[in-house]
Structure formats: C-alpha cells, structure tokens
Design an enzyme around this catalytic site. Structure first.
Site, mmCIF file in Angstrom:
data_model
loop_
_atom_site.group_PDB
_atom_site.id
_atom_site.type_symbol
_atom_site.label_atom_id
_atom_site.label_comp_id
_atom_site.label_asym_id
_atom_site.label_seq_id
_atom_site.Cartn_x
_atom_site.Cartn_y
_atom_site.Cartn_z
ATOM 1 N N GLY A 45 0.842 -1.197 0.000
ATOM 2 C CA GLY A 45 0.000 0.000 0.000
ATOM 3 C C GLY A 45 0.871 1.239 0.000
ATOM 4 O O GLY A 45 1.976 1.226 0.572
ATOM 5 N N GLN A 50 3.272 9.862 0.754
ATOM 6 C CA GLN A 50 4.530 9.138 0.990
ATOM 7 C C GLN A 50 5.544 9.377 -0.127
ATOM 8 O O GLN A 50 6.709 8.982 0.000
ATOM 9 C CB GLN A 50 4.274 7.635 1.135
ATOM 10 C CG GLN A 50 3.503 7.276 2.394
ATOM 11 C CD GLN A 50 3.274 5.785 2.488
ATOM 12 O OE1 GLN A 50 2.301 5.275 1.967
ATOM 13 N NE2 GLN A 50 4.190 5.080 3.114
ATOM 14 N N CYS A 95 5.381 0.054 7.377
ATOM 15 C CA CYS A 95 5.114 1.206 6.514
ATOM 16 C C CYS A 95 6.390 1.548 5.756
ATOM 17 O O CYS A 95 7.468 1.606 6.359
ATOM 18 C CB CYS A 95 4.679 2.392 7.378
ATOM 19 S SG CYS A 95 4.379 3.904 6.451
ATOM 20 N N LEU A 96 6.269 1.776 4.460
ATOM 21 C CA LEU A 96 7.451 2.114 3.663
ATOM 22 C C LEU A 96 8.100 3.409 4.145
ATOM 23 O O LEU A 96 9.293 3.613 3.928
ATOM 24 C CB LEU A 96 7.064 2.241 2.176
ATOM 25 C CG LEU A 96 6.688 0.927 1.486
ATOM 26 C CD1 LEU A 96 6.145 1.197 0.089
ATOM 27 C CD2 LEU A 96 7.871 -0.022 1.427
ATOM 28 N N HIS A 137 -4.822 2.028 7.134
ATOM 29 C CA HIS A 137 -3.437 2.511 7.257
ATOM 30 C C HIS A 137 -3.183 3.632 6.233
ATOM 31 O O HIS A 137 -2.642 4.688 6.577
ATOM 32 C CB HIS A 137 -2.475 1.333 7.045
ATOM 33 C CG HIS A 137 -1.030 1.688 7.092
ATOM 34 N ND1 HIS A 137 -0.180 1.298 8.110
ATOM 35 C CD2 HIS A 137 -0.259 2.406 6.234
ATOM 36 C CE1 HIS A 137 1.031 1.759 7.880
ATOM 37 N NE2 HIS A 137 1.014 2.446 6.737
ATOM 38 N N GLU A 138 -3.568 3.391 4.980
ATOM 39 C CA GLU A 138 -3.303 4.383 3.918
ATOM 40 C C GLU A 138 -4.196 5.609 4.078
ATOM 41 O O GLU A 138 -3.763 6.731 3.821
ATOM 42 C CB GLU A 138 -3.494 3.750 2.526
ATOM 43 C CG GLU A 138 -2.592 2.565 2.231
ATOM 44 C CD GLU A 138 -1.110 2.826 2.495
ATOM 45 O OE1 GLU A 138 -0.671 3.982 2.365
ATOM 46 O OE2 GLU A 138 -0.396 1.875 2.848
ATOM 47 N N HIS A 141 -2.699 8.030 6.390
ATOM 48 C CA HIS A 141 -1.656 8.865 5.770
ATOM 49 C C HIS A 141 -2.253 10.148 5.195
ATOM 50 O O HIS A 141 -1.631 11.213 5.252
ATOM 51 C CB HIS A 141 -0.951 8.106 4.641
ATOM 52 C CG HIS A 141 0.173 7.209 5.087
ATOM 53 N ND1 HIS A 141 1.306 7.698 5.706
ATOM 54 C CD2 HIS A 141 0.347 5.868 4.980
ATOM 55 C CE1 HIS A 141 2.128 6.682 5.959
ATOM 56 N NE2 HIS A 141 1.571 5.570 5.538
HETATM 57 C C1 Y12 Z 1 -1.108 -4.194 6.568
HETATM 58 C C2 Y12 Z 1 -0.371 -3.324 7.289
HETATM 59 C C3 Y12 Z 1 0.134 -2.177 6.727
HETATM 60 C C4 Y12 Z 1 -0.151 -1.897 5.411
HETATM 61 C C5 Y12 Z 1 0.368 -0.642 4.817
HETATM 62 C C6 Y12 Z 1 1.316 -0.845 3.695
HETATM 63 N N1 Y12 Z 1 2.614 -1.165 4.193
HETATM 64 C C7 Y12 Z 1 3.597 -1.613 3.399
HETATM 65 O O1 Y12 Z 1 3.383 -1.792 2.218
HETATM 66 C C8 Y12 Z 1 4.900 -1.861 4.036
HETATM 67 C C9 Y12 Z 1 5.928 -2.301 3.352
HETATM 68 C C10 Y12 Z 1 7.266 -2.486 3.895
HETATM 69 C C11 Y12 Z 1 8.233 -3.059 3.089
HETATM 70 C C12 Y12 Z 1 9.531 -3.232 3.557
HETATM 71 O O2 Y12 Z 1 10.508 -3.727 2.741
HETATM 72 C C13 Y12 Z 1 10.854 -5.063 2.756
HETATM 73 O O3 Y12 Z 1 10.266 -5.864 3.438
HETATM 74 C C14 Y12 Z 1 11.947 -5.472 1.851
HETATM 75 C C15 Y12 Z 1 9.861 -2.864 4.826
HETATM 76 O O4 Y12 Z 1 11.158 -3.156 5.277
HETATM 77 C C16 Y12 Z 1 12.116 -2.205 5.382
HETATM 78 O O5 Y12 Z 1 11.836 -1.057 5.224
HETATM 79 C C17 Y12 Z 1 13.468 -2.634 5.746
HETATM 80 C C18 Y12 Z 1 8.917 -2.266 5.636
HETATM 81 C C19 Y12 Z 1 7.628 -2.065 5.165
HETATM 82 C C20 Y12 Z 1 -0.887 -2.785 4.689
HETATM 83 C C21 Y12 Z 1 -1.379 -3.918 5.267
HETATM 84 CO CO CO Z 2 2.361 3.695 5.656
#
Ligand code: Y12
Ligand code: CO
Length: 174
Positions: A45, A50, A95-96, A137-138, A141
C-alpha cells in the site's frame, strides 16, 4: 515522473492531503509512477503523501492466497471516504515511510469505502481482512497520521530511541 519514498521523521508526512478535483493526465502520471515504486520497495500500500504529494490518492495491491502480487488486483483510490467501520482486529503493520519497524496495531475489522477511480467514477468497496487494514493505514496517511501514532506512550518512546539509533547507523555506514 521520478518518485522516492518520504521517510519518518520528514514533516511532509504530517501534511493533510487535499481532494482531487481534476482527473487528468497529471493524476494518471502520478498513479502510474506510484505503482512500480511500491512494487520495487516491496510495499502493498502507498499513499501519495509518501512520495511528497499531498493529494487524496492511494494505491493498494494485496497479495493473493499464493502470496502473488498481481497487477490485476491493484486498487487505485482517489478521495476515499470510510464508512460503516466495525469489529476489531489486530495486525503487525509496517510502513514504507517507517522502514524496519513493525508493530501490532488495532483496527476495525470491516469497513465500506466510497472513492473515485482514476477517471472520476464513483466506486464502493466493502473490505475485511488485510485489505481493510491496509485501507485504514493508507487513509490515515491522507490525514497526516502514521501507524506509530497509535502506539502506547511507552512503546512510542522505545520506538523513537530505536529508530534514532537506526538512522545514526545508516548515516555512519554511508
Ligand atoms: C497491513 C499493514 C500495513 C499496510 C500498509 C502498507 N505497508 C507496506 O506496504 C509496508 C511495506 C514495507 C516493506 C519493507 O521492505 C521489505 O520488506 C523489503 C519494509 O522493510 C524495510 O523497510 C526494511 C517495511 C515495510 C498494509 C497492510
Ligand atoms: Co504507511
């Protein structure tokens, strides 16, 4: 359009996003650039704020039962409004914009979201499970709210300490 992820504690993440009025090429260009960035960074997401754009735009791409993230399941939401939020669920969120930090967050289990698609058509979606959590979550934001704002004060203090340390280590390893 070259976009990059804005990371906490950047103050831009606290901006409130404004409604989209024109469903034009600029909006399409933004959406088209957000998708590959989200996929490259392993996100499911992403909200426009962001990437530093304070507009009510978000995208979601929830993996299917096989864990596959297919573009067919991409959802683009413009000007979303959440209604009918009910039930309770807890999920370990990430969260990214807050890299390397994951924490259990309480959310509503079900919701209905009214939004517009990239062409301005009104859509309604009923969501549960991971999709419902990701929408909340989004949507947060767009209000300038981060999932870390929902931590207890002691957990938040611990997070701030750990995060500062992580940023310092990142800086010295460069
Ligand atoms: C459930 C909970 C939260 C959401 C919101 C969207 N969140 C994400 O898309 C998070 C992505 C994310 C990706 C990462 O990268 C890796 O895993 C390689 C990460 O790790 C690092 O930053 C090191 C952290 C978050 C949707 C549904
Ligand atoms: Co986020």
């Amino acid at each position: 359009m070259n976009l990059c992820i804005v990371e906490y504690p950047d103050k831009r993440l606290r901006n409130k996003s404004v409604k989209i009025e024109k469903f034009d090429a600029n909006l399409h260009e933004l959406l088209d650039a957000m998708y590959p960035l989200m996929i490259q960074t392993n996100g499911i997401g992403l909200a426009a704020i962001q990437v530093g754009v304070a507009k009510e735009v978000l995208i979601l791409n929830i993996p299917d039962e096989d864990g596959e993230q297919s573009k067919e399941n991409l959802i683009e939401m413009v000007n979303p409004v959440l209604t009918n939020q009910r039930g309770e669920t807890t999920y370990q969120e990430g969260c990214l914009s807050v890299p390397s930090f994951y924490e259990d967050i309480d959310r509503f289990e079900f919701l209905t979201v009214n939004y517009q698609d990239r062409d301005g058509n009104t859509q309604t979606l009923e969501a549960d499970g991971l999709l419902s959590i990701a929408i909340q979550h989004e949507y947060d934001h767009l209000q300038g709210v981060l999932f870390i704002d929902k931590l207890t004060s002691s957990r938040r203090r611990k997070f701030e300490k750990e995060y500062k340390k992580m940023l310092k280590e990142k800086k010295t390893s460069k």
